[in-house]
Write a protein that holds these residues in place. Structure first.
Motif, mmCIF file in Angstrom:
data_model
loop_
_atom_site.group_PDB
_atom_site.id
_atom_site.type_symbol
_atom_site.label_atom_id
_atom_site.label_comp_id
_atom_site.label_asym_id
_atom_site.label_seq_id
_atom_site.Cartn_x
_atom_site.Cartn_y
_atom_site.Cartn_z
ATOM 1 N N ASP A 47 2.309 -7.049 -2.304
ATOM 2 C CA ASP A 47 2.509 -7.359 -3.546
ATOM 3 C C ASP A 47 3.547 -7.219 -4.262
ATOM 4 O O ASP A 47 4.654 -6.787 -3.930
ATOM 5 C CB ASP A 47 1.837 -5.254 -3.597
ATOM 6 C CG ASP A 47 0.288 -5.680 -3.539
ATOM 7 O OD1 ASP A 47 -0.291 -5.823 -3.192
ATOM 8 O OD2 ASP A 47 0.534 -4.684 -2.292
ATOM 9 N N ALA A 65 4.220 -0.835 -12.606
ATOM 10 C CA ALA A 65 3.325 -2.176 -12.444
ATOM 11 C C ALA A 65 2.946 -3.269 -11.341
ATOM 12 O O ALA A 65 4.202 -3.060 -10.434
ATOM 13 C CB ALA A 65 2.713 -2.899 -13.656
ATOM 14 N N SER A 67 1.128 -5.599 -8.600
ATOM 15 C CA SER A 67 -0.413 -6.145 -8.058
ATOM 16 C C SER A 67 0.214 -6.996 -7.268
ATOM 17 O O SER A 67 1.357 -7.788 -7.163
ATOM 18 C CB SER A 67 -0.604 -7.095 -10.305
ATOM 19 O OG SER A 67 -1.754 -7.851 -9.872
ATOM 20 N N LYS A 68 -1.293 -8.005 -7.287
ATOM 21 C CA LYS A 68 -0.826 -9.426 -5.919
ATOM 22 C C LYS A 68 -0.481 -10.539 -6.626
ATOM 23 O O LYS A 68 0.428 -11.025 -6.029
ATOM 24 C CB LYS A 68 -2.258 -9.362 -5.754
ATOM 25 C CG LYS A 68 -2.798 -8.781 -4.293
ATOM 26 C CD LYS A 68 -2.523 -8.696 -2.996
ATOM 27 C CE LYS A 68 -3.347 -7.453 -2.421
ATOM 28 N NZ LYS A 68 -2.878 -7.037 -0.906
ATOM 29 N N GLU A 69 -0.233 -11.061 -8.232
ATOM 30 C CA GLU A 69 0.091 -11.528 -9.203
ATOM 31 C C GLU A 69 1.654 -11.306 -9.883
ATOM 32 O O GLU A 69 1.687 -9.981 -9.965
ATOM 33 C CB GLU A 69 -0.434 -12.444 -10.024
ATOM 34 C CG GLU A 69 -2.211 -12.733 -9.589
ATOM 35 C CD GLU A 69 -1.146 -14.064 -8.372
ATOM 36 O OE1 GLU A 69 -0.776 -14.579 -9.428
ATOM 37 O OE2 GLU A 69 -2.340 -13.922 -7.440
ATOM 38 N N ARG A 71 2.778 -12.309 -12.347
ATOM 39 C CA ARG A 71 2.993 -12.083 -13.736
ATOM 40 C C ARG A 71 2.284 -10.879 -14.506
ATOM 41 O O ARG A 71 2.424 -10.519 -15.778
ATOM 42 C CB ARG A 71 2.082 -13.505 -14.309
ATOM 43 C CG ARG A 71 2.501 -13.690 -16.140
ATOM 44 C CD ARG A 71 1.486 -14.761 -17.125
ATOM 45 N NE ARG A 71 1.860 -15.560 -18.403
ATOM 46 C CZ ARG A 71 1.074 -14.123 -18.499
ATOM 47 N NH1 ARG A 71 0.075 -13.595 -18.305
ATOM 48 N NH2 ARG A 71 0.810 -14.613 -19.867
ATOM 49 N N ASP A 72 0.729 -10.798 -13.768
ATOM 50 C CA ASP A 72 -0.137 -10.259 -14.016
ATOM 51 C C ASP A 72 1.392 -7.872 -13.658
ATOM 52 O O ASP A 72 1.089 -7.388 -14.724
ATOM 53 C CB ASP A 72 -0.771 -9.149 -12.767
ATOM 54 C CG ASP A 72 -1.893 -10.607 -12.916
ATOM 55 O OD1 ASP A 72 -1.679 -11.491 -14.836
ATOM 56 O OD2 ASP A 72 -2.996 -10.869 -12.210
ATOM 57 N N THR A 73 2.016 -8.313 -12.566
ATOM 58 C CA THR A 73 2.998 -6.933 -12.838
ATOM 59 C C THR A 73 3.962 -7.421 -14.268
ATOM 60 O O THR A 73 3.600 -5.559 -14.625
ATOM 61 C CB THR A 73 3.524 -6.719 -11.443
ATOM 62 O OG1 THR A 73 4.375 -7.827 -11.964
ATOM 63 C CG2 THR A 73 2.671 -6.475 -10.779
ATOM 64 N N VAL A 75 3.486 -8.325 -16.685
ATOM 65 C CA VAL A 75 2.665 -7.975 -18.680
ATOM 66 C C VAL A 75 2.325 -7.257 -18.807
ATOM 67 O O VAL A 75 2.095 -5.920 -19.352
ATOM 68 C CB VAL A 75 1.524 -8.847 -18.871
ATOM 69 C CG1 VAL A 75 0.486 -8.635 -19.269
ATOM 70 C CG2 VAL A 75 2.336 -10.781 -18.635
ATOM 71 N N GLU A 76 1.768 -6.390 -17.204
ATOM 72 C CA GLU A 76 1.347 -4.649 -17.484
ATOM 73 C C GLU A 76 2.365 -3.974 -18.260
ATOM 74 O O GLU A 76 2.397 -2.589 -18.363
ATOM 75 C CB GLU A 76 0.488 -4.269 -16.282
ATOM 76 C CG GLU A 76 -0.230 -3.524 -15.840
ATOM 77 C CD GLU A 76 -0.911 -3.203 -14.707
ATOM 78 O OE1 GLU A 76 -0.500 -1.988 -14.276
ATOM 79 O OE2 GLU A 76 -0.914 -4.082 -13.802
ATOM 80 N N GLU A 79 3.363 -3.670 -21.195
ATOM 81 C CA GLU A 79 1.905 -3.210 -22.128
ATOM 82 C C GLU A 79 2.279 -1.710 -21.613
ATOM 83 O O GLU A 79 1.851 -0.904 -23.017
ATOM 84 C CB GLU A 79 0.238 -3.264 -21.822
ATOM 85 C CG GLU A 79 0.503 -5.425 -21.999
ATOM 86 C CD GLU A 79 -0.513 -5.979 -21.268
ATOM 87 O OE1 GLU A 79 -1.276 -4.947 -20.452
ATOM 88 O OE2 GLU A 79 -1.651 -7.217 -21.670
#
Length: 106
Positions: A47, A65, A67-69, A71-73, A75-76, A79
């Motif tokens: 993670d 944030a 996540s496994k990704e 970029r997702d962490t 951005v989250e 946000e």
């Protein structure tokens, strides 16, 4: 504006750095009272985790944030910080308006 990014147990990435700077610029345009942005990206196991700390005049916001990704962490986390900044901003603006309305009604 001050911007710092830290990579802990994650290889440095210019792409991630530039994306964080773009997201920071967007927040700064919307919330000019913010002045310092610190992003920490780390990895534990499979993670990724992103921690964002935003400070400014009478302002301190933290968001995390996971996540496994990667970029997702990122951005989250941005946000979440944006929602917190919006809440703080609205609270300050609307409290001033309420005070002004009370003063004009007297």
């Amino acid at each position: 504006m001050s911007f710092r990014i830290h990579f802990q147990d994650v290889p440095h990435s210019d792409r991630v750095r530039s994306e964080c700077q773009e997201l920071t610029t967007g927040l700064l345009q919307e919330f000019p009272e913010s002045s310092k942005y610190e992003v920490t990206i780390s990895q534990s196991g499979s993670d990724y985790q992103t921690h964002l700390h935003v400070t400014g005049k009478d302002l301190s916001v933290n968001s995390k944030a996971k996540s496994k990704e990667l970029r997702d962490t990122v951005v989250e986390a941005f946000e979440k910080a944006q929602r917190q900044l919006r809440k703080h901003h609205d609270k300050v603006i609307f409290s001033r308006r309420r005070e002004g309305q009370k003063a004009s009604n007297k």
